[in-house]
Design a protein around this motif. Structure first.
Motif, PDB file in Angstrom:
ATOM      1  N   HIS A 189       0.329  -1.064  -0.170  1.00  0.00           N
ATOM      2  CA  HIS A 189      -0.243  -0.215  -0.142  1.00  0.00           C
ATOM      3  C   HIS A 189       0.976   1.336  -0.104  1.00  0.00           C
ATOM      4  O   HIS A 189       0.600   2.353  -0.913  1.00  0.00           O
ATOM      5  N   GLU A 190       1.836   1.273   0.268  1.00  0.00           N
ATOM      6  CA  GLU A 190       2.665   2.573   0.788  1.00  0.00           C
ATOM      7  C   GLU A 190       3.302   2.953  -0.346  1.00  0.00           C
ATOM      8  O   GLU A 190       3.851   4.214  -0.100  1.00  0.00           O
ATOM      9  N   PHE A 191       4.490   1.597  -1.520  1.00  0.00           N
ATOM     10  CA  PHE A 191       5.074   2.008  -2.284  1.00  0.00           C
ATOM     11  C   PHE A 191       3.356   1.749  -3.307  1.00  0.00           C
ATOM     12  O   PHE A 191       4.584   1.922  -4.815  1.00  0.00           O
ATOM     13  N   ALA A 192       2.670   1.294  -3.206  1.00  0.00           N
ATOM     14  CA  ALA A 192       2.213   1.552  -4.494  1.00  0.00           C
ATOM     15  C   ALA A 192       1.248   3.298  -5.429  1.00  0.00           C
ATOM     16  O   ALA A 192       1.432   4.205  -4.907  1.00  0.00           O
ATOM     17  N   PRO A 193       1.880   3.448  -6.376  1.00  0.00           N
ATOM     18  CA  PRO A 193       1.443   5.037  -6.911  1.00  0.00           C
ATOM     19  C   PRO A 193      -0.047   5.155  -6.810  1.00  0.00           C
ATOM     20  O   PRO A 193      -1.004   4.177  -6.234  1.00  0.00           O
ATOM     21  N   ALA A 194       0.017   6.330  -6.116  1.00  0.00           N
ATOM     22  CA  ALA A 194      -1.539   7.099  -5.811  1.00  0.00           C
ATOM     23  C   ALA A 194      -2.605   6.754  -7.055  1.00  0.00           C
ATOM     24  O   ALA A 194      -2.049   6.928  -8.372  1.00  0.00           O
ATOM     25  N   GLY A 195      -4.289   6.833  -7.044  1.00  0.00           N
ATOM     26  CA  GLY A 195      -4.583   6.288  -7.038  1.00  0.00           C
ATOM     27  C   GLY A 195      -4.784   4.759  -8.284  1.00  0.00           C
ATOM     28  O   GLY A 195      -5.357   4.571  -8.736  1.00  0.00           O
ATOM     29  N   ARG A 196      -3.736   4.208  -7.831  1.00  0.00           N
ATOM     30  CA  ARG A 196      -3.805   2.528  -8.253  1.00  0.00           C
ATOM     31  C   ARG A 196      -3.541   2.087  -7.128  1.00  0.00           C
ATOM     32  O   ARG A 196      -2.872   0.455  -7.745  1.00  0.00           O
ATOM     33  N   LYS A 197      -3.564   2.221  -6.182  1.00  0.00           N
ATOM     34  CA  LYS A 197      -4.076   1.634  -4.673  1.00  0.00           C
ATOM     35  C   LYS A 197      -4.517   0.236  -4.225  1.00  0.00           C
ATOM     36  O   LYS A 197      -3.752  -1.296  -4.094  1.00  0.00           O
ATOM     37  N   SER A 198      -5.393   0.544  -4.909  1.00  0.00           N
ATOM     38  CA  SER A 198      -6.722  -0.910  -4.697  1.00  0.00           C
ATOM     39  C   SER A 198      -5.720  -1.816  -6.075  1.00  0.00           C
ATOM     40  O   SER A 198      -6.132  -3.455  -5.333  1.00  0.00           O
ATOM     41  N   ILE A 199      -5.500  -1.928  -6.985  1.00  0.00           N
ATOM     42  CA  ILE A 199      -5.477  -2.579  -7.180  1.00  0.00           C
ATOM     43  C   ILE A 199      -4.676  -3.273  -7.341  1.00  0.00           C
ATOM     44  O   ILE A 199      -3.787  -4.169  -7.471  1.00  0.00           O
ATOM     45  N   VAL A 200      -3.136  -2.275  -7.399  1.00  0.00           N
ATOM     46  CA  VAL A 200      -2.098  -3.054  -6.519  1.00  0.00           C
ATOM     47  C   VAL A 200      -2.059  -3.898  -5.427  1.00  0.00           C
ATOM     48  O   VAL A 200      -1.675  -5.022  -5.588  1.00  0.00           O
ATOM     49  N   VAL A 201      -2.613  -3.108  -4.887  1.00  0.00           N
ATOM     50  CA  VAL A 201      -2.798  -4.189  -3.401  1.00  0.00           C
ATOM     51  C   VAL A 201      -3.265  -5.976  -3.661  1.00  0.00           C
ATOM     52  O   VAL A 201      -3.090  -6.710  -2.900  1.00  0.00           O
ATOM     53  N   GLY A 202      -4.695  -5.028  -4.600  1.00  0.00           N
ATOM     54  CA  GLY A 202      -5.844  -6.750  -4.840  1.00  0.00           C
ATOM     55  C   GLY A 202      -4.488  -7.286  -5.822  1.00  0.00           C
ATOM     56  O   GLY A 202      -4.426  -8.412  -5.830  1.00  0.00           O
ATOM     57  N   ILE A 203      -3.401  -7.118  -6.379  1.00  0.00           N
ATOM     58  CA  ILE A 203      -2.284  -8.201  -7.369  1.00  0.00           C
ATOM     59  C   ILE A 203      -1.964  -8.897  -6.799  1.00  0.00           C
ATOM     60  O   ILE A 203      -1.801 -10.127  -6.314  1.00  0.00           O
ATOM     61  N   VAL A 204      -1.211  -7.844  -4.922  1.00  0.00           N
ATOM     62  CA  VAL A 204      -0.094  -9.111  -5.155  1.00  0.00           C
ATOM     63  C   VAL A 204      -1.174  -9.805  -3.614  1.00  0.00           C
ATOM     64  O   VAL A 204      -0.316 -10.901  -3.164  1.00  0.00           O
ATOM     65  N   LEU A 205      -2.287  -8.669  -3.831  1.00  0.00           N
ATOM     66  CA  LEU A 205      -2.948 -10.175  -2.478  1.00  0.00           C
ATOM     67  C   LEU A 205      -3.483 -11.101  -3.272  1.00  0.00           C
ATOM     68  O   LEU A 205      -4.349 -12.232  -2.438  1.00  0.00           O
ATOM     69  N   THR A 206      -3.031 -11.478  -3.943  1.00  0.00           N
ATOM     70  CA  THR A 206      -3.690 -12.786  -5.285  1.00  0.00           C
ATOM     71  C   THR A 206      -2.291 -14.089  -4.754  1.00  0.00           C
ATOM     72  O   THR A 206      -2.947 -15.226  -4.898  1.00  0.00           O
TER      73      THR A 206
END
Length: 432
Positions: free
Chosen positions: A123-140
């Motif tokens: 969450h901290e390193f994900a770009p603003a505006g893409r946090k849900s997408i990045v966290v969601g992909i990592v959480l796969t």
């Protein structure tokens, strides 16, 4: 995103893949443990050890906040990954059931601490505006680990027993050198420890904004936890804890006992484990879809949708449909189980500010582990009563519906860049 930034998400995902494998391999190997390849144990013994091991997860989630505050997220990530990988190797050579249970407990301690740390990093390193997408992909990652655990069990369980399935988990140690090289320390942690220049250097390299007024991290669990109840967060914090509890009760009850339930319904060991595979694939696909939609609509609607989907799928499984239909329903239940928990993690990560994010995730998951602890024993009790698939499915659909109702009560996150900000509820009595 830069290659260095992608590297952060890749090692986070790989760590969670190992996390998921180690966590859910127990359910995949239960048919082998009870089927003559393992120890001389009963269904009640297996359910008890499943629950005791999850006490280790609770402890890991509980202390991760204080350990992270003292040592930093990078060290905790690497340490916990190493710990549970070594303990899985120990499970593979355990001489008796007592030793296996002890090794399993310590492994789950490491598993419990890794997830909140990995989510906080992503969450901290994900770009603003893409946090849900990045966290969601990592959480796969955990669901992908479950898929690999299921495939490994399918290939080895009937012919070689459960031990090789656990030994393969030791391959996660190969990830550790990559973590040392690619995973940076949290800029928020560095700034809070007074290492401002280092924080700015890391933030500049990875394009991460650093909070100018990042608080000094607490030195005790008590003071870390108090931050979760400041600024009007008390009721939301408590409700999120209850939501996690119901979610993890459903997940661990279903994932632990789904193969054995299907086996008792007349399916072979291979076929029964394949339903867990379908459950895991559904979790991966569902998490990605929910993350994409969550980026637009927020994680709250996705959490509610997931809970309802799980309840409906489990309710339909109670009608004793065909094997193909059960596989499809298992996939939907996977989205409503693991996929829903991933969106809960996203909500929690967005709700709390950077200084208390790891602590917030750790405590939410720690309380949730109570549900995870109850889940396997609850499943063993339901199976012991008889009634087969129908009774077991309905028994796990009920907590999913309660979870959806509770999630309805919390506020909606405005944006992924405004952590801790929720839209006010229309009435005072409903405001949380």
């Amino acid at each position: 995103m830069s290659g260095a930034l992608i590297g952060v998400f890749v090692v986070s995902w790989l760590g969670l893949l190992a996390d998921g494998y180690d966590l859910y391999v127990y359910g995949a190997t239960i048919p082998g443990i009870l089927g003559g390849h393992g120890f001389d144990v009963t269904t009640a013994d297996v359910g008890l050890v499943g629950s005791i091991a999850l006490v280790g997860m609770l402890c890991g989630s509980l202390v991760v906040g204080i350990l992270t505050d003292r040592l930093g997220r990078r060290r905790i990530f690497i340490s916990f990954l190493t710990l549970f990988s070594l303990m899985m190797l120990a499970c593979a050579i355990a001489p008796n059931w007592t030793s296996f249970a002890a090794f399993r407990f310590v492994a789950c301690f490491g598993v419990g601490g890794l997830l909140p740390t990995a989510v906080a990093v992503a969450h901290e390193f994900a770009p603003a505006g893409r946090k849900s997408i990045v966290v969601g992909i990592v959480l796969t990652g955990p669901a992908a680990g479950t898929v690999i655990a299921s495939l490994t069990a399918l290939g080895l369980l009937e012919t070689h027993g459960f031990r090789p399935v656990y030994a393969i988990a030791g391959l996660a140690l190969l990830i550790v050198p990559a973590c040392w090289r690619l995973l940076p320390e949290s800029p928020s942690y560095l700034r809070s420890r007074g290492r401002v220049e280092e924080a700015e250097r890391v933030a500049g390299r990875f394009g991460v904004p650093v909070e100018e007024n990042a608080p000094v991290m607490a030195a005790t669990i008590a003071s870390s936890t108090r931050a979760l109840f400041h600024g009007g967060r008390t009721r939301t914090t408590i409700v999120l804890w209850m939501v996690c509890l119901l979610s993890l009760l459903t997940i661990f009850g279903v994932s632990t006992w789904l193969p054995q339930i299907m086996r008792e319904a007349g399916y072979g060991v291979g076929s029964s484990v394949s339903f867990l595979l379908a459950y895991s694939v559904g979790a991966i696909i569902g998490t990605i879809i929910a993350a994409l939609l969550g980026q637009r609509f927020g994680p709250k609607p996705m959490v509610m949708t997931g809970f309802v989907a799980a309840a409906v799928a489990l309710g339909l499984m109670a009608t004793n449909p065909s094997g193909i239909a059960i596989a499809v329903l298992s996939a939907v239940a996977g989205f409503g189980g693991l996929g829903t928990q991933n969106m809960i993690n996203d909500y929690v990560a967005q709700y709390y500010p950077a200084g208390s994010r790891a602590t917030g995730l750790g405590w939410a998951l720690a309380v949730g582990r109570i549900g995870a602890i109850v889940g396997p024993t609850y499943g063993a009790f339901i199976i012991g009563l008889g009634g087969g698939v129908s009774v077991a499915a309905i028994s796990f659909a009920v907590p999913a519906l309660f979870g959806a109702a509770l999630m309805f009560a919390v506020g909606q996150i405005k944006s992924d860049s405004g952590a801790g900000v929720v839209e006010p509820a229309p009435t005072r009595s409903a405001a949380i």
